[in-house]
Design a protein around this motif. Structure first.
Motif, PDB file in Angstrom:
ATOM      1  N   PRO A  82       0.810  -1.226   0.000  1.00  0.00           N
ATOM      2  CA  PRO A  82       0.000   0.000   0.000  1.00  0.00           C
ATOM      3  C   PRO A  82       0.845   1.278   0.000  1.00  0.00           C
ATOM      4  O   PRO A  82       1.997   1.277   0.433  1.00  0.00           O
ATOM      5  CB  PRO A  82      -0.789  -0.118   1.307  1.00  0.00           C
ATOM      6  CG  PRO A  82       0.090  -0.930   2.204  1.00  0.00           C
ATOM      7  CD  PRO A  82       0.922  -1.822   1.339  1.00  0.00           C
ATOM      8  N   THR A  85       0.377   3.323   5.211  1.00  0.00           N
ATOM      9  CA  THR A  85       0.155   2.225   6.160  1.00  0.00           C
ATOM     10  C   THR A  85      -0.336   2.782   7.499  1.00  0.00           C
ATOM     11  O   THR A  85      -0.236   3.981   7.755  1.00  0.00           O
ATOM     12  CB  THR A  85       1.448   1.412   6.391  1.00  0.00           C
ATOM     13  OG1 THR A  85       2.468   2.300   6.861  1.00  0.00           O
ATOM     14  CG2 THR A  85       1.915   0.743   5.114  1.00  0.00           C
ATOM     15  N   GLN A  86      -0.812   1.889   8.347  1.00  0.00           N
ATOM     16  CA  GLN A  86      -1.270   2.301   9.679  1.00  0.00           C
ATOM     17  C   GLN A  86      -0.083   2.745  10.532  1.00  0.00           C
ATOM     18  O   GLN A  86       1.052   2.346  10.287  1.00  0.00           O
ATOM     19  CB  GLN A  86      -1.960   1.123  10.371  1.00  0.00           C
ATOM     20  CG  GLN A  86      -3.278   0.719   9.759  1.00  0.00           C
ATOM     21  CD  GLN A  86      -3.767  -0.568  10.396  1.00  0.00           C
ATOM     22  OE1 GLN A  86      -3.219  -1.632  10.147  1.00  0.00           O
ATOM     23  NE2 GLN A  86      -4.788  -0.479  11.228  1.00  0.00           N
ATOM     24  N   LYS A  92      -2.849  -3.159  14.422  1.00  0.00           N
ATOM     25  CA  LYS A  92      -2.504  -3.269  13.003  1.00  0.00           C
ATOM     26  C   LYS A  92      -3.081  -4.505  12.316  1.00  0.00           C
ATOM     27  O   LYS A  92      -3.237  -5.561  12.918  1.00  0.00           O
ATOM     28  CB  LYS A  92      -0.972  -3.295  12.849  1.00  0.00           C
ATOM     29  CG  LYS A  92      -0.309  -1.985  13.244  1.00  0.00           C
ATOM     30  CD  LYS A  92       1.205  -2.114  13.276  1.00  0.00           C
ATOM     31  CE  LYS A  92       1.676  -3.011  14.395  1.00  0.00           C
ATOM     32  NZ  LYS A  92       3.119  -2.976  14.616  1.00  0.00           N
ATOM     33  N   LYS A  95      -0.830  -5.898   5.794  1.00  0.00           N
ATOM     34  CA  LYS A  95      -1.072  -5.004   4.644  1.00  0.00           C
ATOM     35  C   LYS A  95      -1.894  -5.666   3.527  1.00  0.00           C
ATOM     36  O   LYS A  95      -2.583  -4.987   2.793  1.00  0.00           O
ATOM     37  CB  LYS A  95       0.269  -4.481   4.100  1.00  0.00           C
ATOM     38  CG  LYS A  95       0.929  -3.499   5.065  1.00  0.00           C
ATOM     39  CD  LYS A  95       2.231  -2.954   4.522  1.00  0.00           C
ATOM     40  CE  LYS A  95       3.462  -3.547   5.132  1.00  0.00           C
ATOM     41  NZ  LYS A  95       3.577  -3.443   6.592  1.00  0.00           N
ATOM     42  N   TYR A  98      -5.766  -4.803   3.647  1.00  0.00           N
ATOM     43  CA  TYR A  98      -6.288  -3.426   3.637  1.00  0.00           C
ATOM     44  C   TYR A  98      -7.493  -3.262   2.710  1.00  0.00           C
ATOM     45  O   TYR A  98      -8.424  -2.561   3.023  1.00  0.00           O
ATOM     46  CB  TYR A  98      -5.191  -2.453   3.161  1.00  0.00           C
ATOM     47  CG  TYR A  98      -4.208  -2.010   4.234  1.00  0.00           C
ATOM     48  CD1 TYR A  98      -4.090  -2.687   5.446  1.00  0.00           C
ATOM     49  CD2 TYR A  98      -3.385  -0.905   4.023  1.00  0.00           C
ATOM     50  CE1 TYR A  98      -3.188  -2.284   6.408  1.00  0.00           C
ATOM     51  CE2 TYR A  98      -2.474  -0.493   4.984  1.00  0.00           C
ATOM     52  CZ  TYR A  98      -2.366  -1.171   6.180  1.00  0.00           C
ATOM     53  OH  TYR A  98      -1.464  -0.768   7.123  1.00  0.00           O
ATOM     54  N   PRO A 261      -7.559   0.775   0.762  1.00  0.00           N
ATOM     55  CA  PRO A 261      -8.342   0.545   1.977  1.00  0.00           C
ATOM     56  C   PRO A 261      -9.624   1.372   2.015  1.00  0.00           C
ATOM     57  O   PRO A 261      -9.731   2.405   1.353  1.00  0.00           O
ATOM     58  CB  PRO A 261      -7.386   0.992   3.095  1.00  0.00           C
ATOM     59  CG  PRO A 261      -6.419   1.920   2.455  1.00  0.00           C
ATOM     60  CD  PRO A 261      -6.302   1.494   1.024  1.00  0.00           C
ATOM     61  N   LEU A 265     -10.432   3.143   7.397  1.00  0.00           N
ATOM     62  CA  LEU A 265      -9.479   2.193   7.990  1.00  0.00           C
ATOM     63  C   LEU A 265      -8.220   2.853   8.554  1.00  0.00           C
ATOM     64  O   LEU A 265      -7.834   2.605   9.688  1.00  0.00           O
ATOM     65  CB  LEU A 265      -9.099   1.120   6.969  1.00  0.00           C
ATOM     66  CG  LEU A 265      -8.357  -0.082   7.554  1.00  0.00           C
ATOM     67  CD1 LEU A 265      -8.863  -1.359   6.929  1.00  0.00           C
ATOM     68  CD2 LEU A 265      -6.863   0.000   7.315  1.00  0.00           C
ATOM     69  N   LEU A 266      -7.568   3.699   7.774  1.00  0.00           N
ATOM     70  CA  LEU A 266      -6.300   4.284   8.215  1.00  0.00           C
ATOM     71  C   LEU A 266      -6.475   5.379   9.261  1.00  0.00           C
ATOM     72  O   LEU A 266      -5.522   5.741   9.953  1.00  0.00           O
ATOM     73  CB  LEU A 266      -5.500   4.819   7.019  1.00  0.00           C
ATOM     74  CG  LEU A 266      -5.057   3.772   5.989  1.00  0.00           C
ATOM     75  CD1 LEU A 266      -4.296   4.419   4.843  1.00  0.00           C
ATOM     76  CD2 LEU A 266      -4.198   2.682   6.611  1.00  0.00           C
ATOM     77  N   SER A 288     -13.686  -7.667   2.467  1.00  0.00           N
ATOM     78  CA  SER A 288     -12.294  -7.844   2.884  1.00  0.00           C
ATOM     79  C   SER A 288     -11.998  -9.258   3.381  1.00  0.00           C
ATOM     80  O   SER A 288     -12.886  -9.968   3.837  1.00  0.00           O
ATOM     81  CB  SER A 288     -12.010  -6.839   4.004  1.00  0.00           C
ATOM     82  OG  SER A 288     -10.931  -7.234   4.787  1.00  0.00           O
TER      83      SER A 288
END
Length: 307
Positions: A82, A85-86, A92, A95, A98, A261, A265-266, A288
């Motif tokens: 991605p 990222t988080q 977490k 990846k 996502y 994502p 989400l993030l 997902s």
């Protein structure tokens, strides 16, 4: 009449057009070197509660038992790295989870590739596989020169690292075959040293029953208390052994919109995750792979991290 070489080239060109990172082809047959390794791994109970790993032993090692008359295994890689990222301090997700469930995204592309082969070559008997059938995808990808299997048991490539999915088409069509590449792990032990639960018991051997991904996705019972404080905030899957791998310095963001994502989400905080309702879970993870652990499973994992 087109030659084997022409067919091979056209299949690889079409795979690229469909968005695959790379495509390698190997001759379908018995994976001799893998047989004793798989047997040993199962005997040592490194699959934990994943009893399905014991099924179809012969099929796992021989694709001709999966697709009658198969001659070639076409291995494909699809990037999922991605752009964003988080936060490392947040709860977490791995990846790969996502965006949309990769099974559907890849199956669709494989179907298109198989249709192309049928139109271009003629009637071909083949099946598409995305890690949900007894196929040793990493072994086939390595055999067809797409990378080498690293000490963390992931497929690694010098140009791309390891943040990609592996999938196969097994077909009864003779093609030109690629050759394996060499191992470039050298004396590096970054993945072994960094694994929070010491699941990489030795170079190239991963005890699946000690892996954070196993605990947070596969295990249906309670997570053993001896692993408290060792999860490094991972609530679904784990990327530690990939994040520390020097070859992943070369990872580039994917360009598959379906892997982007959900907007929420993030931005979700630790508190948001701790208070996640079933409604929010279904909204954020509508299509997902996280659906596999269900809302109750994710809540269990978060509670384990929190306590």
């Amino acid at each position: 009449m087109k030659s084997t070489q022409t067919y091979t080239q056209r299949i690889k060109t079409e795979a690229k057009r469909l968005g695959f990172l790379s495509c390698g082809i190997s001759e379908a047959g018995f994976l001799e070197a893998e047989a004793p390794r798989l047997e040993q791994w199962l005997q040592n109970n490194m699959h934990g509660e994943m009893r399905y790993m014991e099924n179809h032993f012969d099929k796992r090692l021989d694709p001709t038992k999966l697709v009658e008359g198969s001659k070639s295994v076409i291995s494909l890689l699809l990037n999922y790295y991605p752009e964003k990222t988080q936060e490392a301090t947040n709860y977490k997700l791995s990846k790969y989870a996502y965006g949309a469930d990769y099974h559907f995204v890849i199956k669709d592309k494989l179907k298109q590739l198989l249709e192309f082969i049928n139109e271009d070559v003629g009637e071909v008997n083949g099946r598409a596989f995305v890690d949900s059938a007894p196929v040793l995808d990493k072994a086939w990808a390595a055999k067809s020169g797409l990378g080498w299997i690293g000490k963390n048991s992931n497929l690694l490539t010098k140009q791309l690292g390891s943040f990609y999915f592996i999938a196969e088409l097994i077909v009864d069509l003779e093609l030109e075959y690629d050759t394996p590449t060499t191992d470039h792990c050298g004396s590096c032990t970054a993945c072994i040293d960094a694994c929070p639960t010491e699941a990489i018991t030795s170079a190239y051997v991963v005890d699946g029953s000690k892996c954070i991904s196993y605990f947070t996705i596969e295990l249906k019972e309670n997570i053993p208390t001896e692993f408290k404080g060792k999860f490094d905030n991972w609530m679904f899957g784990c990327d530690v052994c990939q994040d520390v791998c020097p070859w992943n310095r070369f990872s580039k963001p994917h360009n598959e919109p379906l892997f982007n994502p959900h907007p929420d989400l993030l931005s979700m905080s630790k508190t948001d995750w701790e208070e996640i309702t079933e409604e929010t879970f279904n909204k954020v993870f509508k299509k997902s792979a996280v659906k596999r652990t269900k809302w109750s499973g994710l809540k269990r994992n978060i509670q384990f991290l929190k306590d």
